[in-house]
Design a protein around this motif. Structure first.
Motif, PDB file in Angstrom:
ATOM      1  N   THR A   2     -11.696  19.000  -1.588  1.00 13.61           N
ATOM      2  CA  THR A   2     -11.901  18.664  -0.178  1.00 13.61           C
ATOM      3  C   THR A   2     -11.287  19.766   0.658  1.00 13.61           C
ATOM      4  O   THR A   2     -10.063  19.876   0.768  1.00 13.61           O
ATOM      5  CB  THR A   2     -11.259  17.306   0.172  1.00 13.61           C
ATOM      6  OG1 THR A   2     -11.811  16.286  -0.651  1.00 13.61           O
ATOM      7  CG2 THR A   2     -11.477  16.970   1.644  1.00 13.61           C
ATOM      8  N   GLU A   3     -12.144  20.603   1.254  1.00 16.21           N
ATOM      9  CA  GLU A   3     -11.656  21.715   2.067  1.00 16.21           C
ATOM     10  C   GLU A   3     -11.219  21.232   3.454  1.00 16.21           C
ATOM     11  O   GLU A   3     -10.196  21.670   3.978  1.00 16.21           O
ATOM     12  CB  GLU A   3     -12.742  22.779   2.213  1.00 16.21           C
ATOM     13  CG  GLU A   3     -13.280  23.304   0.893  1.00 16.21           C
ATOM     14  CD  GLU A   3     -12.243  24.087   0.110  1.00 16.21           C
ATOM     15  OE1 GLU A   3     -11.276  24.560   0.734  1.00 16.21           O
ATOM     16  OE2 GLU A   3     -12.399  24.221  -1.125  1.00 16.21           O
ATOM     17  N   VAL A   4     -12.024  20.306   4.044  1.00 10.10           N
ATOM     18  CA  VAL A   4     -11.688  19.724   5.357  1.00 10.10           C
ATOM     19  C   VAL A   4     -12.102  18.258   5.316  1.00 10.10           C
ATOM     20  O   VAL A   4     -13.243  17.950   4.981  1.00 10.10           O
ATOM     21  CB  VAL A   4     -12.428  20.430   6.516  1.00 10.10           C
ATOM     22  CG1 VAL A   4     -12.048  19.792   7.861  1.00 10.10           C
ATOM     23  CG2 VAL A   4     -12.130  21.919   6.522  1.00 10.10           C
ATOM     24  N   PRO A   5     -11.189  17.318   5.606  1.00 11.58           N
ATOM     25  CA  PRO A   5     -11.601  15.911   5.660  1.00 11.58           C
ATOM     26  C   PRO A   5     -12.470  15.675   6.907  1.00 11.58           C
ATOM     27  O   PRO A   5     -12.701  16.571   7.708  1.00 11.58           O
ATOM     28  CB  PRO A   5     -10.267  15.167   5.759  1.00 11.58           C
ATOM     29  CG  PRO A   5      -9.353  16.150   6.419  1.00 11.58           C
ATOM     30  CD  PRO A   5      -9.773  17.508   5.921  1.00 11.58           C
ATOM     31  N   PHE A   6     -12.958  14.460   7.084  1.00 13.44           N
ATOM     32  CA  PHE A   6     -13.837  14.153   8.213  1.00 13.44           C
ATOM     33  C   PHE A   6     -13.171  14.537   9.529  1.00 13.44           C
ATOM     34  O   PHE A   6     -12.037  14.150   9.823  1.00 13.44           O
ATOM     35  CB  PHE A   6     -14.190  12.661   8.242  1.00 13.44           C
ATOM     36  CG  PHE A   6     -15.325  12.311   7.319  1.00 13.44           C
ATOM     37  CD1 PHE A   6     -16.594  12.855   7.523  1.00 13.44           C
ATOM     38  CD2 PHE A   6     -15.131  11.433   6.249  1.00 13.44           C
ATOM     39  CE1 PHE A   6     -17.641  12.530   6.677  1.00 13.44           C
ATOM     40  CE2 PHE A   6     -16.177  11.112   5.408  1.00 13.44           C
ATOM     41  CZ  PHE A   6     -17.433  11.662   5.613  1.00 13.44           C
ATOM     42  N   THR A   7     -13.907  15.314  10.321  1.00 13.85           N
ATOM     43  CA  THR A   7     -13.412  15.732  11.634  1.00 13.85           C
ATOM     44  C   THR A   7     -14.606  16.088  12.509  1.00 13.85           C
ATOM     45  O   THR A   7     -15.696  16.404  12.006  1.00 13.85           O
ATOM     46  CB  THR A   7     -12.481  16.951  11.508  1.00 13.85           C
ATOM     47  OG1 THR A   7     -12.026  17.312  12.818  1.00 13.85           O
ATOM     48  CG2 THR A   7     -13.204  18.148  10.914  1.00 13.85           C
ATOM     49  N   SER A   8     -14.381  16.068  13.820  1.00 11.80           N
ATOM     50  CA  SER A   8     -15.410  16.529  14.757  1.00 11.80           C
ATOM     51  C   SER A   8     -15.046  17.905  15.309  1.00 11.80           C
ATOM     52  O   SER A   8     -15.720  18.412  16.211  1.00 11.80           O
ATOM     53  CB  SER A   8     -15.568  15.533  15.918  1.00 11.80           C
ATOM     54  OG  SER A   8     -14.324  15.343  16.577  1.00 11.80           O
ATOM     55  N   ASP A   9     -13.985  18.517  14.732  1.00 15.58           N
ATOM     56  CA  ASP A   9     -13.521  19.834  15.177  1.00 15.58           C
ATOM     57  C   ASP A   9     -14.372  20.903  14.502  1.00 15.58           C
ATOM     58  O   ASP A   9     -14.175  21.243  13.330  1.00 15.58           O
ATOM     59  CB  ASP A   9     -12.045  20.004  14.818  1.00 15.58           C
ATOM     60  CG  ASP A   9     -11.450  21.288  15.387  1.00 15.58           C
ATOM     61  OD1 ASP A   9     -12.219  22.213  15.720  1.00 15.58           O
ATOM     62  OD2 ASP A   9     -10.216  21.369  15.491  1.00 15.58           O
ATOM     63  N   ARG A  10     -15.329  21.452  15.231  1.00 16.03           N
ATOM     64  CA  ARG A  10     -16.228  22.454  14.654  1.00 16.03           C
ATOM     65  C   ARG A  10     -15.466  23.721  14.258  1.00 16.03           C
ATOM     66  O   ARG A  10     -15.774  24.345  13.225  1.00 16.03           O
ATOM     67  CB  ARG A  10     -17.325  22.810  15.665  1.00 16.03           C
ATOM     68  CG  ARG A  10     -18.219  21.660  16.071  1.00 16.03           C
ATOM     69  CD  ARG A  10     -19.237  22.148  17.091  1.00 16.03           C
ATOM     70  NE  ARG A  10     -19.994  21.056  17.657  1.00 16.03           N
ATOM     71  CZ  ARG A  10     -20.879  21.197  18.628  1.00 16.03           C
ATOM     72  NH1 ARG A  10     -21.087  22.404  19.137  1.00 16.03           N
ATOM     73  NH2 ARG A  10     -21.530  20.158  19.096  1.00 16.03           N
ATOM     74  N   GLY A  11     -14.520  24.097  15.078  1.00 18.74           N
ATOM     75  CA  GLY A  11     -13.761  25.307  14.774  1.00 18.74           C
ATOM     76  C   GLY A  11     -13.043  25.214  13.442  1.00 18.74           C
ATOM     77  O   GLY A  11     -13.035  26.168  12.649  1.00 18.74           O
ATOM     78  N   GLN A  12     -12.424  24.065  13.160  1.00 21.72           N
ATOM     79  CA  GLN A  12     -11.715  23.884  11.889  1.00 21.72           C
ATOM     80  C   GLN A  12     -12.686  23.959  10.725  1.00 21.72           C
ATOM     81  O   GLN A  12     -12.389  24.583   9.697  1.00 21.72           O
ATOM     82  CB  GLN A  12     -10.994  22.531  11.896  1.00 21.72           C
ATOM     83  CG  GLN A  12     -10.189  22.259  10.637  1.00 21.72           C
ATOM     84  CD  GLN A  12      -9.538  20.881  10.636  1.00 21.72           C
ATOM     85  OE1 GLN A  12      -9.681  20.127  11.600  1.00 21.72           O
ATOM     86  NE2 GLN A  12      -8.831  20.554   9.570  1.00 21.72           N
ATOM     87  N   LEU A  13     -13.859  23.350  10.880  1.00 19.94           N
ATOM     88  CA  LEU A  13     -14.852  23.347   9.807  1.00 19.94           C
ATOM     89  C   LEU A  13     -15.380  24.755   9.550  1.00 19.94           C
ATOM     90  O   LEU A  13     -15.504  25.192   8.395  1.00 19.94           O
ATOM     91  CB  LEU A  13     -16.008  22.400  10.171  1.00 19.94           C
ATOM     92  CG  LEU A  13     -15.672  20.905  10.169  1.00 19.94           C
ATOM     93  CD1 LEU A  13     -16.748  20.090  10.888  1.00 19.94           C
ATOM     94  CD2 LEU A  13     -15.521  20.405   8.722  1.00 19.94           C
ATOM     95  N   LEU A  14     -15.704  25.489  10.636  1.00 19.55           N
ATOM     96  CA  LEU A  14     -16.257  26.835  10.470  1.00 19.55           C
ATOM     97  C   LEU A  14     -15.217  27.777   9.875  1.00 19.55           C
ATOM     98  O   LEU A  14     -15.542  28.640   9.035  1.00 19.55           O
ATOM     99  CB  LEU A  14     -16.744  27.360  11.819  1.00 19.55           C
ATOM    100  CG  LEU A  14     -17.984  26.667  12.398  1.00 19.55           C
ATOM    101  CD1 LEU A  14     -18.262  27.153  13.818  1.00 19.55           C
ATOM    102  CD2 LEU A  14     -19.207  26.930  11.502  1.00 19.55           C
ATOM    103  N   SER A  15     -13.985  27.627  10.272  1.00 23.69           N
ATOM    104  CA  SER A  15     -12.924  28.487   9.729  1.00 23.69           C
ATOM    105  C   SER A  15     -12.776  28.278   8.232  1.00 23.69           C
ATOM    106  O   SER A  15     -12.664  29.242   7.461  1.00 23.69           O
ATOM    107  CB  SER A  15     -11.608  28.178  10.449  1.00 23.69           C
ATOM    108  OG  SER A  15     -10.551  28.940   9.900  1.00 23.69           O
ATOM    109  N   ALA A  16     -12.803  27.022   7.816  1.00 27.18           N
ATOM    110  CA  ALA A  16     -12.693  26.735   6.376  1.00 27.18           C
ATOM    111  C   ALA A  16     -13.917  27.223   5.626  1.00 27.18           C
ATOM    112  O   ALA A  16     -13.818  27.749   4.509  1.00 27.18           O
ATOM    113  CB  ALA A  16     -12.506  25.229   6.171  1.00 27.18           C
ATOM    114  N   LEU A  17     -15.096  27.068   6.244  1.00 22.98           N
ATOM    115  CA  LEU A  17     -16.341  27.479   5.582  1.00 22.98           C
ATOM    116  C   LEU A  17     -16.330  28.967   5.289  1.00 22.98           C
ATOM    117  O   LEU A  17     -16.624  29.405   4.156  1.00 22.98           O
ATOM    118  CB  LEU A  17     -17.532  27.113   6.472  1.00 22.98           C
ATOM    119  CG  LEU A  17     -18.900  27.642   6.025  1.00 22.98           C
ATOM    120  CD1 LEU A  17     -19.317  26.995   4.703  1.00 22.98           C
ATOM    121  CD2 LEU A  17     -19.961  27.392   7.100  1.00 22.98           C
TER     122      LEU A  17
END
Length: 701
Positions: free
Chosen positions: A157-172
């Protein structure tokens, strides 16, 4: 890499190619049977009626079917096919929030070139995969959430459920490649981790390989996803055909969808399609109703969608309120004033919605008083229809049927607006005064494609008549003493219409050797309400005028002139002549001069008047109808004897006494209330002393 024959048991050895394909057939057939297409429709929207808007959606499993156009649809109302106008679609922003489970294959094979095992220094496939997942993240709505998971030998699990696009894109974009491709374990473990999350959940799995060493089978992974109600959308990158079968099974058995994207360009298109299908699409199908009548009848609407290999149908219904069109005929805002002895048009206007795309039928009966009007035909004037195509039939004197059958409407008439329909051409008969005449339009029928209510009208026109001839002069019975001031009335021996304005101008010539002009008065004369003027242009000549105004009385003295008379031993006739006479109301009648002289007496007697007799005007109205109730007479007396005005029947019996007694000399009026007297001919009798005047009176019930 394991063969597909080992999908349903752990660690099973590879079997023959034949067994593999047999097993593939068994797996694929039931999964295809699960694919279900559905047509969803909602209540028709009638705001733009007769254009009807029906919300529609075609879904296969849990996803909206994309690429649907209006050509895929047919619409029927009560069994009659309608014309489909358009289909408009947009993402339904009001659809419930979505929790995206983004699973990214980070196995070492992602660094290879497409369709090879050759390493790609530019890592195009790896970059394209990240860009595709980034597309999903960027399209998240504020109410949506996403979790980022990686697929390799383990599940992370790199990022749990979130609506923070920045956090998701950074991890991706910080992901790195790992060893292994345990697809089934990743699905099973990921579903187990998120299945208790509330709301709608959707998994998007992107991989370029086949399962290698999972502890769970494909069936166990699919069952776990189905129990959690999580559809899986699988994108295969550069996979061989036996691996594609497994990926397709995962997608279709979980009510998701499978796509093959063997290039970077196709991958982006595929990802966009998946996101669009996950979000509900709101489509509106617009069609033209077959029956546009507001008659309250329920319309059964069947929408048929042909999406090969399926033909889908759903039904709804609607009812238009019972608001049938109301057509109202009238004379509109046109003038109700008509001049007698002229041909006039009586216009008929129509209000109510009329479409020039449809033929129109109408008929009505036009009724009028034949004593006032003479029907000449239908005017050729064009309005809603061509007047030359309107026909008529005279049913009886004063009653005409007018008809327009299957005529082409020339103009559109909006509801609650009014437009000229046709006109009745009539000759207005001669009248001596202003009268009012009733007209009526009834038995009205108007319609286009729909039944309708129709209304006629009753109205009243004013006919401006006036006398053909007026009689003007002085009282020749007047005897003036010499050396005195006398009043000489200019008499109007005809009747004026009290409702019409009057103006006049004329010249009076007199003998200036016998009389000298001293002035004038309009008191107790016809001109008492008019701005009259007398100008002595020279001795023996008077120019008399009056500007327009309403007369004070219908007949009698027009104006009174004052003179001083000269002394004479014997009597002399004094000539008083009229010239350049012009008298006008709403018309200019002929003028007859009757009486152009008085007598100058040689003695000193006062002015005396010889008895001029009685007069009794014709009553008005005559005949007297049931709606009039009364009629009036104008009469004049000399004042020398008792007078009596009575009504008698044809047997000579008195039925009413209007006046009985002595009256001063002058002009009077009397009203006769007909009461319950039956229809028939009666006589009005005016007596003064031995003199008698009569008039006929007609009563009509």
């Amino acid at each position: 890499m394991n063969s597909y024959a080992g999908l349903d048991e752990r660690n099973r050895s590879e079997t023959s190619i034949v067994s593999t394909f047999l097993l593939l057939g068994l797996l694929i057939v039931p999964s295809l049977a699960l694919a279900q297409a559905r047509l969803l429709i909602d209540d028709p929207n009638l705001e733009d009626y007769p254009f009807v808007k029906v919300p529609v959606e075609v879904r296969e499993n849990n996803a909206t079917v994309l690429g649907i156009t209006k050509d895929h649809f047919s619409v029927f109302e009560n069994g009659q096919q309608c014309t489909v106008i358009e289909l408009t679609c947009e993402i339904d922003s009001s659809s419930p929030p979505v929790k995206f489970i983004l699973v990214m294959d980070v196995s070492l094979s992602m660094r290879f070139k497409y369709n090879t095992v050759e390493e790609d220094r530019d890592s195009l496939k790896w970059k394209a995969a990240k860009a595709a997942i980034a597309t999903v993240i960027q399209k998240l709505r504020p109410e949506d959430q996403a979790t980022l998971r990686t697929l390799y030998r383990s599940t992370m699990t790199e990022v749990p459920f979130t609506s923070d696009r920045g956090q998701l894109l950074s991890a991706l974009f910080g992901l790195s490649l790992q060893i292994g491709t345990n697809i089934y374990d990743t699905i099973y473990n990921t579903v187990r981790d998120v299945e208790n999350e509330l709301g709608r959940k959707v998994m998007i799995l992107l991989t370029d390989g086949s399962d290698q060493g999972s502890l769970y089978t494909i069936t166990q992974a699919i069952d776990r996803a189905n129990r959690a109600d999580i559809p899986i959308y699988v994108i295969g990158l550069d996979v061989r055909v036996w691996d594609e079968f497994a990926l397709r099974r995962i997608a279709e058995d979980t009510n998701g969808d499978y796509h093959l994207a063997p290039s970077s360009e196709e991958l982006q298109v595929v990802m966009d399609k998946i996101v669009e299908s996950i979000y509900s699409q709101r489509c509106v199908l617009t069609y033209l109703a077959a029956d546009t009548c507001n008659d309250g009848i329920t319309r059964d609407v069947e929408v048929v969608a042909t999406v090969p290999p399926d033909t889908l149908a759903r039904s709804e219904s609607y009812s238009k309120p019972d608001l049938l069109e109301v057509y109202h005929l009238s004379m509109g805002n046109t003038s109700r004033d008509f001049r007698d002895e002229e041909i006039q048009d009586i216009p008929i206007f129509i209000s109510g919605a009329i479409s020039k795309k449809q033929p129109i039928d109408f008929s009505f009966t036009f009724s009028f008083n034949p004593d006032d009007l003479e029907f000449r035909g239908i005017s050729s004037a064009t309005g809603v229809v061509d007047g030359t195509q309107v026909t008529y039939q005279e049913l009886a004197p004063g009653r005409v049927e007018v008809r327009g059958a299957d005529l082409q409407a020339i103009v559109d008439v909006p509801r609650r607006m009014e437009e000229f329909l046709c006109a009745m051409e009539v000759l207005v008969l001669q009248k001596d005064s202003i009268i009012y005449s009733d007209i009526m339009v009834d038995n009205v029928q108007v319609g286009q494609d729909c039944p309708a209510y129709s209304e006629g009208f009753e109205d009243r026109i004013q006919i401006k008549g006036c006398a053909d001839k007026l009689v003007l002069g002085v009282d020749t019975t007047l005897v003036a003493p010499g050396g005195s001031r006398i009043n000489v009335p200019v008499l109007l021996r005809s009747y004026l219409d009290m409702e019409q304005g009057l103006s006049y101008a004329f010249v009076v010539w007199y003998d200036s050797q016998l009389m000298t002009y001293r002035g004038f008065t309009t008191e107790e004369t016809i001109s008492s309400t008019l701005p009259a003027m007398v100008t002595e242009t020279k001795p023996g000549s008077l120019y008399i005028t009056a500007s327009p105004g309403f007369p004070a009385m219908p007949t009698g003295s027009l104006i009174t002139l004052e003179f001083d008379t000269e002394h004479r031993i014997s009597s002399h006739s004094i000539s008083m002549e009229f010239s350049d006479v012009l008298m006008a109301q709403d018309c200019i009648p002929d003028i007859e001069i009757a009486g152009e002289g008085i007598l100058l007496d040689g003695d000193c007697n006062k002015v005396v008047m010889r008895k001029a007799g009685l007069f009794l005007s014709q009553n008005a109205p005559n005949p007297v109808s049931s709606g009039d109730y009364s009629t009036s007479f104008l009469f004049g007396v000399t004042g020398t004897d008792e007078c009596r005005l009575e009504i008698t029947d044809t047997k000579g019996e008195t039925v009413a006494v209007l006046i009985d007694g002595k009256l001063e000399k002058g002009t009077y009026s009397a009203r006769f209330d007909v009461g319950n007297l039956p229809s028939g001919l009666y006589m009005a009798v005016l007596r003064e002393g031995e003199d008698l005047v009569t008039r006929k009176v007609l009563i009509e019930r």
